[in-house]
Write a protein that holds these residues in place. Structure first.
Motif, mmCIF file in Angstrom:
data_model
loop_
_atom_site.group_PDB
_atom_site.id
_atom_site.type_symbol
_atom_site.label_atom_id
_atom_site.label_comp_id
_atom_site.label_asym_id
_atom_site.label_seq_id
_atom_site.Cartn_x
_atom_site.Cartn_y
_atom_site.Cartn_z
ATOM 1 N N MET A 297 45.811 -121.032 -38.177
ATOM 2 C CA MET A 297 44.679 -120.180 -37.864
ATOM 3 C C MET A 297 43.316 -120.862 -37.672
ATOM 4 N N GLN A 298 43.196 -121.897 -38.621
ATOM 5 C CA GLN A 298 41.936 -122.626 -38.729
ATOM 6 C C GLN A 298 41.813 -123.492 -37.486
ATOM 7 N N ARG A 299 43.026 -124.056 -37.043
ATOM 8 C CA ARG A 299 42.998 -124.937 -35.836
ATOM 9 C C ARG A 299 42.810 -123.976 -34.611
ATOM 10 N N GLU A 300 43.338 -122.584 -34.546
ATOM 11 C CA GLU A 300 42.931 -121.761 -33.553
ATOM 12 C C GLU A 300 41.493 -121.533 -33.444
ATOM 13 N N GLN A 301 40.717 -121.177 -34.565
ATOM 14 C CA GLN A 301 39.414 -120.981 -34.822
ATOM 15 C C GLN A 301 38.539 -121.776 -34.456
ATOM 16 N N ILE A 302 39.088 -123.251 -34.687
ATOM 17 C CA ILE A 302 38.017 -124.492 -34.014
ATOM 18 C C ILE A 302 38.145 -124.607 -32.567
ATOM 19 N N ARG A 303 39.427 -124.097 -32.130
ATOM 20 C CA ARG A 303 39.470 -124.209 -30.505
ATOM 21 C C ARG A 303 38.833 -123.128 -29.929
ATOM 22 N N GLN A 304 38.663 -121.757 -30.586
ATOM 23 C CA GLN A 304 37.879 -120.765 -30.059
ATOM 24 C C GLN A 304 36.571 -121.011 -29.882
ATOM 25 N N ALA A 305 35.890 -121.682 -31.262
ATOM 26 C CA ALA A 305 34.523 -121.914 -31.301
ATOM 27 C C ALA A 305 34.225 -123.073 -30.262
ATOM 28 N N ASP A 309 31.617 -122.320 -27.075
ATOM 29 C CA ASP A 309 30.441 -123.500 -26.842
ATOM 30 C C ASP A 309 30.399 -123.885 -25.514
ATOM 31 N N LEU A 310 31.449 -124.310 -24.836
ATOM 32 C CA LEU A 310 31.631 -124.859 -23.581
ATOM 33 C C LEU A 310 31.172 -123.760 -22.439
ATOM 34 N N ARG A 311 31.613 -122.386 -22.833
ATOM 35 C CA ARG A 311 31.298 -121.188 -21.843
ATOM 36 C C ARG A 311 29.973 -121.023 -21.715
ATOM 37 N N LYS A 312 29.068 -121.184 -22.893
ATOM 38 C CA LYS A 312 27.563 -121.074 -22.944
ATOM 39 C C LYS A 312 26.981 -122.222 -22.237
ATOM 40 N N ARG A 313 27.555 -123.432 -22.383
ATOM 41 C CA ARG A 313 26.913 -124.551 -21.965
ATOM 42 C C ARG A 313 27.093 -124.735 -20.476
ATOM 43 N N ASN A 314 28.072 -124.198 -19.752
ATOM 44 C CA ASN A 314 28.622 -124.511 -18.396
ATOM 45 C C ASN A 314 29.207 -123.164 -17.892
ATOM 46 N N PRO A 315 28.348 -122.472 -17.189
ATOM 47 C CA PRO A 315 28.806 -121.064 -16.588
ATOM 48 C C PRO A 315 29.746 -121.461 -15.437
ATOM 49 N N SER A 316 30.140 -122.542 -14.812
ATOM 50 C CA SER A 316 31.363 -122.841 -14.216
ATOM 51 C C SER A 316 32.689 -122.862 -15.207
ATOM 52 N N PHE A 317 32.297 -123.590 -16.290
ATOM 53 C CA PHE A 317 33.620 -123.601 -17.103
ATOM 54 C C PHE A 317 33.943 -122.111 -17.555
ATOM 55 N N LEU A 364 31.693 -132.596 -19.074
ATOM 56 C CA LEU A 364 31.023 -132.412 -20.019
ATOM 57 C C LEU A 364 31.087 -133.387 -21.341
ATOM 58 N N GLY A 365 31.826 -134.543 -21.067
ATOM 59 C CA GLY A 365 32.001 -135.692 -22.141
ATOM 60 C C GLY A 365 33.250 -135.168 -22.801
ATOM 61 N N HIS A 366 34.165 -134.476 -22.665
ATOM 62 C CA HIS A 366 35.592 -134.113 -23.320
ATOM 63 C C HIS A 366 36.820 -134.308 -22.508
ATOM 64 N N ASP A 367 37.810 -134.239 -23.165
ATOM 65 C CA ASP A 367 39.056 -134.107 -22.235
ATOM 66 C C ASP A 367 39.892 -132.943 -22.884
ATOM 67 N N GLU A 368 41.336 -132.829 -22.410
ATOM 68 C CA GLU A 368 42.011 -131.557 -22.751
ATOM 69 C C GLU A 368 42.190 -131.543 -24.280
ATOM 70 N N ALA A 369 42.476 -132.772 -24.984
ATOM 71 C CA ALA A 369 42.632 -132.699 -26.561
ATOM 72 C C ALA A 369 41.763 -132.307 -27.281
ATOM 73 N N TYR A 370 40.405 -132.344 -26.619
ATOM 74 C CA TYR A 370 39.279 -131.471 -27.452
ATOM 75 C C TYR A 370 39.481 -130.216 -27.571
ATOM 76 N N LEU A 371 40.113 -129.318 -26.742
ATOM 77 C CA LEU A 371 40.634 -127.919 -26.834
ATOM 78 C C LEU A 371 41.666 -127.727 -27.654
ATOM 79 N N PRO A 373 43.069 -129.130 -30.996
ATOM 80 C CA PRO A 373 42.996 -130.096 -32.100
ATOM 81 C C PRO A 373 44.363 -130.466 -32.400
ATOM 82 N N PRO A 374 44.590 -131.719 -32.935
ATOM 83 C CA PRO A 374 45.987 -132.175 -33.075
ATOM 84 C C PRO A 374 46.568 -131.531 -34.492
ATOM 85 N N PRO A 375 47.915 -131.065 -34.657
ATOM 86 C CA PRO A 375 48.397 -130.526 -36.095
ATOM 87 C C PRO A 375 48.509 -131.679 -36.955
ATOM 88 N N ASP A 376 48.541 -131.296 -38.131
ATOM 89 C CA ASP A 376 49.054 -132.448 -39.028
ATOM 90 C C ASP A 376 50.196 -133.088 -39.171
#
Length: 410
Positions: A297-305, A309-317, A364-371, A373-376
């Motif tokens: 759940m924590q990892r999913e919350q990070i992903r959603q946050a 952020d990306l949606r607000k920064r870039n309307p095309s995204f 935006l300076g990121h890749d797919e891994a940014y969305l 977060p890797p599991p433990d």
């Protein structure tokens, strides 16, 4: 159309049933179909060193014993179903049984049959030799499913015939079996929370397999509960793997699973101390499962946050994300409606949208891994289990939790 044979069951179960038939030709044909991947056209008789009569008998046995499905269609292609109007008129006037069947069909339709509908009805009646009373039951069946169309009626009539329906009594029993299966399918769908769509073909086949294996509702509910806990939702392959592992272990009910959990599987070395029964006290595994669920759940919350952020920064995204969600929804509906062409088209569209997202992320300076977060634990992806087996990370967490609980009681 060209006859196609398809193995309907788990290959091991189908092989056992084929052996029980005790017919060498049926066994040889089964092996041929299995070697072709479980589905193939009926081979030429000489390829299996048979004559036509032996090959057809082997095919009929595999279909009769419900080992294979046979997609062979009507013996007359649709384009050849052109009867002289006088012949149809004479058949309806001179054959009392066929006349009664026509009246029954028209009563269910609520109108007079068209010539094409009458041709198909007469083709089925004269070609299959099934009594009119049995075909009336088929009319009821089609009407009850809101599918009283010539194409569906014809298709189902030939399927009933291939399944051995020749008399009114057999048709009654066949319908009772179908109703029982539909009832079980509905029960399992409700159990899995599926209420607003039909099962896709692959899902229906899996559910039918569970029904054929005799899994009760409690057993499927337990497997689904563990699937949802470990994967976050309904993952059909994962759920099926749990049920298969329990079946291999000989568990037939929820009580069997709960009574035997912790015992070493027969295929593993019982001397392995990590497999001994009672290794963890009651409640330990449940506590660790909650820890893993919180991690997910924590990892999913990070992903959603990050997404927000990306949606607000870039309307095309933001537009791209909306299009991806819409594409996923349309794909699910197309799959439920068994529209494979539309499913394939939407999958291509999904790949295109993913490529657009990758380019936007790069800008935006990121890749797919940014969305994501890797599991433990890369082995189980923080699910705690790999298939039906406990992951080493989960086992170690259980050991630590048990030590913590025991220490707190001292």
């Amino acid at each position: 159309m060209e006859p196609i044979l398809r193995i309907k069951q788990d290959i091991r179960q189908a092989a056992r049933q084929t052996a029980a038939v005790k017919d060498p030709d049926a066994a040889l044909l089964f092996c041929y179909v299995a070697a072709c991947g479980g589905s193939c056209a009926l081979p030429p008789p000489q390829q299996l060193n048979m004559d036509e009569a032996r090959l057809q008998k082997a095919r009929n046995l595999l279909v009769l014993y419900n080992i294979c499905a046979d997609s062979q269609g009507p013996q007359k292609p649709r384009k050849e179903l052109e009867y002289d109007p006088t012949e149809l008129k004479q058949a309806r006037a001179g054959d009392e049984a066929f006349s009664g069947l026509c009246q029954y069909y028209e009563s269910a339709l609520g109108r007079v049959m068209r010539k094409s509908e009458l041709e198909i009805l007469y083709s089925v009646y004269s070609g299959l030799g099934m009594p009119a009373e049995a075909l009336m039951l088929l009319v009821n069946y089609c009407a009850g499913r809101d599918r009283l169309t010539p194409r569906f009626f014809e298709k189902e009539a030939y399927q009933w015939s291939r399944d051995g329906v020749e008399t009114y009594a057999q048709a009654e029993q066949y319908l009772a079996n179908l109703q029982q299966r539909f009832s079980r399918q509905g029960e399992i769908m409700r159990l899995l929370g599926i209420r607003d769509r039909r099962l896709a073909e692959s899902e229906r086949q899996m559910v039918d397999k569970w029904i054929d294996y005799g899994y009760d509702a409690d057993l499927i509910a337990l497997a689904y509960d563990r699937t949802a806990l470990r994967t976050g939702g309904l993952k059909w392959a994962y759920l099926d793997s749990i049920l298969e592992s329990w079946r291999a272990a000989g568990y037939k009910s929820r009580a069997d699973v709960e009574a035997n959990e912790g015992k070493p599987p027969a295929r593993q070395d019982p001397s392995d101390p990590s497999l001994r029964r009672g290794e963890f006290e009651s409640g330990v595994a449940a506590a660790v499962s909650k820890q893993y669920e919180r991690k997910r759940m924590q990892r999913e919350q990070i992903r959603q946050a990050r997404l927000e952020d990306l949606r607000k920064r870039n309307p095309s995204f933001a537009e791209n994300e909306k299009a991806l969600r819409l594409c996923a929804s349309r794909t699910a509906r197309a799959a439920a409606g068994e529209d494979q062409k539309e499913v394939d088209r939407l999958r291509q569209e999904n790949q295109r949208l993913l490529a657009v997202r990758a380019a936007l992320l790069q800008g935006l300076g990121h890749d797919e891994a940014y969305l994501n977060p890797p599991p433990d634990c890369p082995k189980c992806q923080d699910q705690g289990y790999i298939g039906a087996e406990m992951c080493s990370c989960f086992r170690e967490a259980c050991r630590q939790e048990q030590a913590r609980q025991q220490g707190g009681r001292r």
